[in-house]
Design an enzyme around this catalytic site. Sequence first.
Site, PDB file in Angstrom:
ATOM      1  N   LYS A 221       0.893  -1.162   0.077  1.00 31.07           N
ATOM      2  CA  LYS A 221      -0.191  -0.207   0.057  1.00 31.07           C
ATOM      3  C   LYS A 221       0.911   1.307   0.111  1.00 31.07           C
ATOM      4  CE  LYS A 221      -4.434  -1.556   1.748  1.00 31.07           C
ATOM      5  NZ  LYS A 221      -5.739  -1.480   2.610  1.00 31.07           N
ATOM      6  N   ARG A 255      -3.977  -9.746   4.849  1.00 29.40           N
ATOM      7  CA  ARG A 255      -4.492  -9.882   3.445  1.00 29.40           C
ATOM      8  C   ARG A 255      -3.233  -9.261   2.613  1.00 29.40           C
ATOM      9  NH1 ARG A 255      -6.251  -6.121  -0.209  1.00 29.40           N
ATOM     10  NH2 ARG A 255      -8.015  -6.998  -1.786  1.00 29.40           N
TER      11      ARG A 255
HETATM   12  N1  LIG Z   1     -10.671  -6.142   4.648  1.00 32.79           N
HETATM   13  C1  LIG Z   1      -9.821  -5.458   3.941  1.00 32.79           C
HETATM   14  N2  LIG Z   1     -10.047  -5.532   2.278  1.00 32.79           N
HETATM   15  C2  LIG Z   1      -9.384  -4.720   1.585  1.00 32.79           C
HETATM   16  N3  LIG Z   1      -9.511  -4.618   0.436  1.00 32.79           N
HETATM   17  C3  LIG Z   1      -8.499  -3.609  -0.105  1.00 32.79           C
HETATM   18  S1  LIG Z   1      -8.288  -3.149  -1.770  1.00 32.79           S
HETATM   19  C4  LIG Z   1      -6.923  -2.015  -1.502  1.00 32.79           C
HETATM   20  C5  LIG Z   1      -5.605  -2.815  -1.634  1.00 32.79           C
HETATM   21  O1  LIG Z   1      -4.472  -2.240  -1.622  1.00 32.79           O
HETATM   22  O2  LIG Z   1      -5.596  -4.170  -1.828  1.00 32.79           O
HETATM   23  C6  LIG Z   1      -7.008  -1.070  -2.768  1.00 32.79           C
HETATM   24  C7  LIG Z   1      -7.466   0.200  -2.302  1.00 32.79           C
HETATM   25  C8  LIG Z   1      -7.331   1.176  -3.253  1.00 32.79           C
HETATM   26  C9  LIG Z   1      -7.119   0.852  -4.520  1.00 32.79           C
HETATM   27  C10 LIG Z   1      -6.720  -0.404  -4.804  1.00 32.79           C
HETATM   28  C11 LIG Z   1      -6.929  -1.509  -3.872  1.00 32.79           C
HETATM   29  N4  LIG Z   1      -7.982  -3.339   1.102  1.00 32.79           N
HETATM   30  C12 LIG Z   1      -8.355  -4.015   1.914  1.00 32.79           C
HETATM   31  C13 LIG Z   1      -7.803  -3.932   3.441  1.00 32.79           C
HETATM   32  O3  LIG Z   1      -7.059  -3.331   4.222  1.00 32.79           O
HETATM   33  N5  LIG Z   1      -8.867  -4.614   4.193  1.00 32.79           N
END
Ligand SMILES: Nc1nc2[nH]c(S[C@@H](C(=O)O)c3ccccc3)nc2c(=O)[nH]1
Length: 277
Positions: A221, A255
């Site tokens: 991230k 995750r």
């Molecule tokens: N429970 C849970 N589900 C999640 N889904 C995601 S999407 C995120 C990423 O970087 O994967 C993301 C954020 C923004 C854009 C693309 C992808 N992040 C989480 C988390 O932190 N917890």
Amino acid sequence: MQMTFAGRELDMGRCHVMGIVNVTPDSFSDGGRYNSVELAVQRAREMVADGAAFVDVGGESTRPGAAPVSEQEELDRVCPVVEAIARDVDTVISVDTSTPSVIRETARLGAGLVNDVRALEREGAVDAAVEAGLPVCLMHMKGAPGTMQQNPEYRHVVRDVATYLMDRVRVCEAAGIPAENILLDPGFGFGKTLEHNLQLLATLEQLRVLGYPLLVGMSRKTMLGQITGREVSERLPASLAVATISVLKGASVIRVHDVRETVDAVRVVEAMQAQGY
Ligand SMILES: Nc1nc2[nH]c(S[C@@H](C(=O)O)c3ccccc3)nc2c(=O)[nH]1
């Protein structure tokens, strides 16, 4: 603390790795529907072989500024993948969705966990989750994906996130979702500055004492880029560092994109913890 995901029981007192299977069209170069299902199944197989206990299937890109996905498009992306993985791969399928019809349909197709970045706030989402009868992960997000990173502010981020999540727990339990079917997630990167993310990480055990297993997602991230200056593809070391910290602080599910490497990091922590100190 056992939790059952569509018939598969996992001990939430231990730490499990969740592999990310992205099924948004920009995540597959060829973009073809058939190919993307086959590629997703193959990816799921590889991650389970590498030690993943969950695979997380998401059809909505929550990327800031991403175009919103129609309900039908999300169904078309996610359902074939869930059906194929449920048929071909022995794992718990987590579905990253906020959409009631996707919750219902994927539960019917074999999903084992509802992973909602909006903590079931959408109209009808709680009822859909109750009917699905699956465990749910309630995540904190401040604002909406398109605007959440524009100067997010809190009175006290740790307290504010805990208060929000407990409110969502009360709503879900009152609707009929059993407490033993709820996981919580502080939502790293969802409406948080780097300082907010670091405060939530530093105090993760405070969230754990609310009594629900924690799921965390920091893999590759932006917060890790802000700390290290690395591009997305160069953030594995930092991702392993925050995964290790999370396990030490009591997270039950991590995750990640890089399952094999994270499984090894988790094993090192658990080997130490097995010594009983
Ligand atoms: N429970 C849970 N589900 C999640 N889904 C995601 S999407 C995120 C990423 O970087 O994967 C993301 C954020 C923004 C854009 C693309 C992808 N992040 C989480 C988390 O932190 N917890």
